[in-house]
Scaffold this motif. Structure first.
Motif, PDB file in Angstrom:
ATOM      1  N   VAL A   9       0.827  -1.202   0.000  1.00  0.00           N
ATOM      2  CA  VAL A   9       0.000   0.000   0.000  1.00  0.00           C
ATOM      3  C   VAL A   9       0.864   1.255   0.000  1.00  0.00           C
ATOM      4  O   VAL A   9       2.064   1.199   0.274  1.00  0.00           O
ATOM      5  CB  VAL A   9      -0.947   0.025   1.232  1.00  0.00           C
ATOM      6  CG1 VAL A   9      -1.959  -1.104   1.174  1.00  0.00           C
ATOM      7  CG2 VAL A   9      -0.136  -0.067   2.536  1.00  0.00           C
ATOM      8  N   ASP A  10       0.221   2.397  -0.301  1.00  0.00           N
ATOM      9  CA  ASP A  10       0.925   3.674  -0.200  1.00  0.00           C
ATOM     10  C   ASP A  10       0.717   4.232   1.213  1.00  0.00           C
ATOM     11  O   ASP A  10       0.018   3.609   2.033  1.00  0.00           O
ATOM     12  CB  ASP A  10       0.461   4.632  -1.305  1.00  0.00           C
ATOM     13  CG  ASP A  10      -0.926   5.221  -1.060  1.00  0.00           C
ATOM     14  OD1 ASP A  10      -1.566   4.889  -0.032  1.00  0.00           O
ATOM     15  OD2 ASP A  10      -1.393   6.006  -1.901  1.00  0.00           O
ATOM     16  N   ALA A  57       8.686  -0.571   5.515  1.00  0.00           N
ATOM     17  CA  ALA A  57       8.488   0.738   4.897  1.00  0.00           C
ATOM     18  C   ALA A  57       9.613   0.985   3.896  1.00  0.00           C
ATOM     19  O   ALA A  57      10.780   1.027   4.283  1.00  0.00           O
ATOM     20  CB  ALA A  57       8.472   1.830   5.964  1.00  0.00           C
ATOM     21  N   LEU A  58       9.254   1.118   2.626  1.00  0.00           N
ATOM     22  CA  LEU A  58      10.238   1.414   1.575  1.00  0.00           C
ATOM     23  C   LEU A  58      10.056   2.884   1.204  1.00  0.00           C
ATOM     24  O   LEU A  58       9.129   3.243   0.475  1.00  0.00           O
ATOM     25  CB  LEU A  58      10.028   0.499   0.366  1.00  0.00           C
ATOM     26  CG  LEU A  58      10.135  -1.004   0.657  1.00  0.00           C
ATOM     27  CD1 LEU A  58       9.828  -1.824  -0.596  1.00  0.00           C
ATOM     28  CD2 LEU A  58      11.510  -1.372   1.197  1.00  0.00           C
ATOM     29  N   ILE A  59      10.916   3.733   1.733  1.00  0.00           N
ATOM     30  CA  ILE A  59      10.744   5.183   1.644  1.00  0.00           C
ATOM     31  C   ILE A  59      11.820   5.809   0.759  1.00  0.00           C
ATOM     32  O   ILE A  59      13.014   5.696   1.054  1.00  0.00           O
ATOM     33  CB  ILE A  59      10.790   5.835   3.047  1.00  0.00           C
ATOM     34  CG1 ILE A  59       9.781   5.175   3.984  1.00  0.00           C
ATOM     35  CG2 ILE A  59      10.580   7.341   2.948  1.00  0.00           C
ATOM     36  CD1 ILE A  59       8.338   5.308   3.580  1.00  0.00           C
ATOM     37  N   ILE A  98       3.584  -4.007   3.473  1.00  0.00           N
ATOM     38  CA  ILE A  98       4.633  -3.195   2.846  1.00  0.00           C
ATOM     39  C   ILE A  98       4.039  -1.835   2.488  1.00  0.00           C
ATOM     40  O   ILE A  98       3.047  -1.752   1.758  1.00  0.00           O
ATOM     41  CB  ILE A  98       5.216  -3.888   1.603  1.00  0.00           C
ATOM     42  CG1 ILE A  98       5.906  -5.187   2.018  1.00  0.00           C
ATOM     43  CG2 ILE A  98       6.190  -2.967   0.880  1.00  0.00           C
ATOM     44  CD1 ILE A  98       6.625  -5.908   0.910  1.00  0.00           C
ATOM     45  N   ILE A  99       4.637  -0.778   3.034  1.00  0.00           N
ATOM     46  CA  ILE A  99       4.201   0.596   2.759  1.00  0.00           C
ATOM     47  C   ILE A  99       5.246   1.239   1.865  1.00  0.00           C
ATOM     48  O   ILE A  99       6.439   1.235   2.191  1.00  0.00           O
ATOM     49  CB  ILE A  99       4.022   1.407   4.068  1.00  0.00           C
ATOM     50  CG1 ILE A  99       2.848   0.859   4.893  1.00  0.00           C
ATOM     51  CG2 ILE A  99       3.755   2.867   3.757  1.00  0.00           C
ATOM     52  CD1 ILE A  99       3.214  -0.083   5.963  1.00  0.00           C
ATOM     53  N   GLY A 119       5.219   8.907   4.897  1.00  0.00           N
ATOM     54  CA  GLY A 119       5.161   7.469   4.657  1.00  0.00           C
ATOM     55  C   GLY A 119       5.788   6.698   5.811  1.00  0.00           C
ATOM     56  O   GLY A 119       5.280   5.649   6.229  1.00  0.00           O
ATOM     57  N   ALA A 120       6.879   7.237   6.360  1.00  0.00           N
ATOM     58  CA  ALA A 120       7.557   6.588   7.496  1.00  0.00           C
ATOM     59  C   ALA A 120       6.669   6.605   8.733  1.00  0.00           C
ATOM     60  O   ALA A 120       6.541   5.605   9.441  1.00  0.00           O
ATOM     61  CB  ALA A 120       8.884   7.298   7.776  1.00  0.00           C
ATOM     62  N   PHE A 121       6.031   7.753   9.003  1.00  0.00           N
ATOM     63  CA  PHE A 121       5.150   7.852  10.177  1.00  0.00           C
ATOM     64  C   PHE A 121       3.900   6.980  10.017  1.00  0.00           C
ATOM     65  O   PHE A 121       3.413   6.404  10.996  1.00  0.00           O
ATOM     66  CB  PHE A 121       4.745   9.313  10.407  1.00  0.00           C
ATOM     67  CG  PHE A 121       5.862  10.170  10.932  1.00  0.00           C
ATOM     68  CD1 PHE A 121       6.308  10.029  12.230  1.00  0.00           C
ATOM     69  CD2 PHE A 121       6.468  11.112  10.126  1.00  0.00           C
ATOM     70  CE1 PHE A 121       7.343  10.813  12.737  1.00  0.00           C
ATOM     71  CE2 PHE A 121       7.497  11.904  10.609  1.00  0.00           C
ATOM     72  CZ  PHE A 121       7.939  11.756  11.912  1.00  0.00           C
TER      73      PHE A 121
END
Length: 434
Positions: A103-104, A189-191, A215-216, A230-232
């Motif tokens: 997801v985003d 989290a893939l930022i 997975i974000i 995205g990290a938060f």
């Protein structure tokens, strides 16, 4: 835009009855008037001449106007377009439905499957755990990687950094940890990474297995605000599962891209640049994210691994330096070890786990200390041994290290698909040293 059409467009939104208008617009920022917002308020930007709309956040307030950083891009908006405050605030849907999904940051699907249907909402921004409510880290957290489990043992609720230059094997180690970790839930989290790396990470590093995993993704082409939050958002998802009593693995790649996103936002707002162009807000933001991981009394735990990209393998980089001071340990990947074909290339001498002695027994502690000492002796005398200047019998401890060298090197190596149980790792270590 006709009033009827605008009403239909906003029917499902929880927006304020009052609205503001855009007075100035740039590629990264919007200035507006007509509302009385607070810092951090979420707004909806509506184009009056098209169907385009975008979410943004209030990031600066002056007496006569307020500034908005958009989650998307400003192309298509113009002066006079409408701004509404979102009464719901910065909330995301969370729940069991996220497991197995990609997801985003707003929990919208990126895997082509149906949307997330859950009534549970969680705020993105939360204060870190209160110091006195944190549980003591007393249990080991197995990751299935021999070098880490044996010599840099993690504890449930620990925060660690993986420090590496580009192309050293960071993503491979991440995949090994996600596959082998003794956690009931895994949040990745893939930022700020390349879009190409997302399917590669899932298929190559995780073998396409997303069971009990969320997975974000916020890739490098997303806006700075999307990459920052995205990290938060990912941490909020991990906290939801932690509050249900789960031991959660939180893996984020990378803190450096997260810091770069805040650098873009800060400089656009006029913050003064400091070391390597990072404004002061970047250093203040890191503990806000990292300190949310940990073990909470009466609930579960979040064991977090944050990757840090060190430019030119320089560990004195401001982001790397600040991260080391916040985290409970650091795992350094060495380019020199990759040249010798040792994977994962974890540098034992430069790495440390600050809670290791609290989570392992006395026997394990002595074995780990002995392995590290013998390995250090080999590194110190490597040139003498290679040119044949060292004579056997000169140093009994070095003689022992030389006799164990091949087995020790084998111990430090592990294939990406190999997962070693924690007890088995300790037994292998014992066989080598006793």
């Amino acid at each position: 835009m006709p009033l009827k059409k605008l009403r239909l467009k906003l029917a499902k939104e929880r927006l304020s009855p009052l609205f503001g208008v855009i007075k100035k617009i740039s590629s990264t920022n919007i200035k507006a008037i007509g509302l009385n917002p607070s810092i951090g308020d979420i707004v909806k930007i509506i184009s009056n001449s098209s169907d385009k709309s975008e979410l943004g956040m209030v990031t600066e307030i002056e007496q006569s106007y307020f500034s908005i950083s958009p989650f998307g891009f400003t192309e298509g908006f113009k002066i006079g377009d409408t701004i509404f405050i979102n009464d719901q605030g910065m909330m995301i849907p969370v729940g069991e439905e996220l497991l197995g999904r990609v997801v985003d940051p707003f929990m919208r699907p990126k895997d082509g499957k149906e949307g997330i249907s859950t009534s549970n909402l969680s705020p993105i921004m939360k204060p870190p755990l209160d110091a006195m409510k944190r549980g003591l880290i007393e249990e080991p957290f197995s990751v299935g990687v021999k070098t880490i489990d044996a010599l840099l043992t993690c504890g449930k609720g620990q925060k660690l950094g993986i420090f590496a230059g580009s192309g050293v094997g960071k993503s491979t180690l991440m995949g090994m940890i996600v596959k082998g970790a003794s956690a009931t839930i895994k949040v990745v989290a893939l930022i700020g990474e390349r879009g190409r790396e997302v399917p590669e990470f899932i298929q190559k590093n995780l073998n396409g297995d997303l069971s009990n995993t969320v997975i974000i993704v916020a890739t490098s082409d997303d806006s700075p605000l999307m990459r920052k939050y995205g990290a938060f958002c990912a941490m909020s998802v991990a906290e939801y599962f932690k509050n249900k009593g789960n031991d959660v693995l939180f893996m984020m790649d990378s803190i450096t891209r997260f810091a770069m996103a805040q650098r873009e936002i800060g400089l656009a707002l006029g913050e003064p640049p400091t070391s390597k162009g990072y404004p002061p807000s970047v250093l203040a933001l890191l503990p806000q994210l990292m300190e949310r991981a940990g073990k909470e009394e009466g609930k579960g735990s979040i064991t977090a691994f944050f990757t840090v990209l060190v430019e030119g393998d320089d560990l004195s980089d401001p982001i790397a330096d600040q991260s080391r001071s916040i985290l409970d340990g650091h795992i350094v990947l060495s380019r020199e070890l990759t040249d010798f074909g040792i994977y994962p290339p974890i540098s034992i001498q430069n790495s440390a786990s600050r809670v290791m002695n609290d989570v392992i027994d006395e026997e394990h502690k002595k074995l780990a200390q002995k392995f590290k000492r013998l390995n250090s002796l080999l590194k110190e005398n490597e040139i003498l041994i290679r040119i044949g200047a060292y004579k056997e019998g000169t140093d009994k401890e070095l003689d022992l290290a030389i006799s164990k060298k091949e087995k020790m090197n084998d111990f430090l190596q592990q294939t990406p698909d190999e997962i070693i149980d924690f007890k088995e790792t300790k037994n292998i270590l014992k066989e080598i040293l006793l």
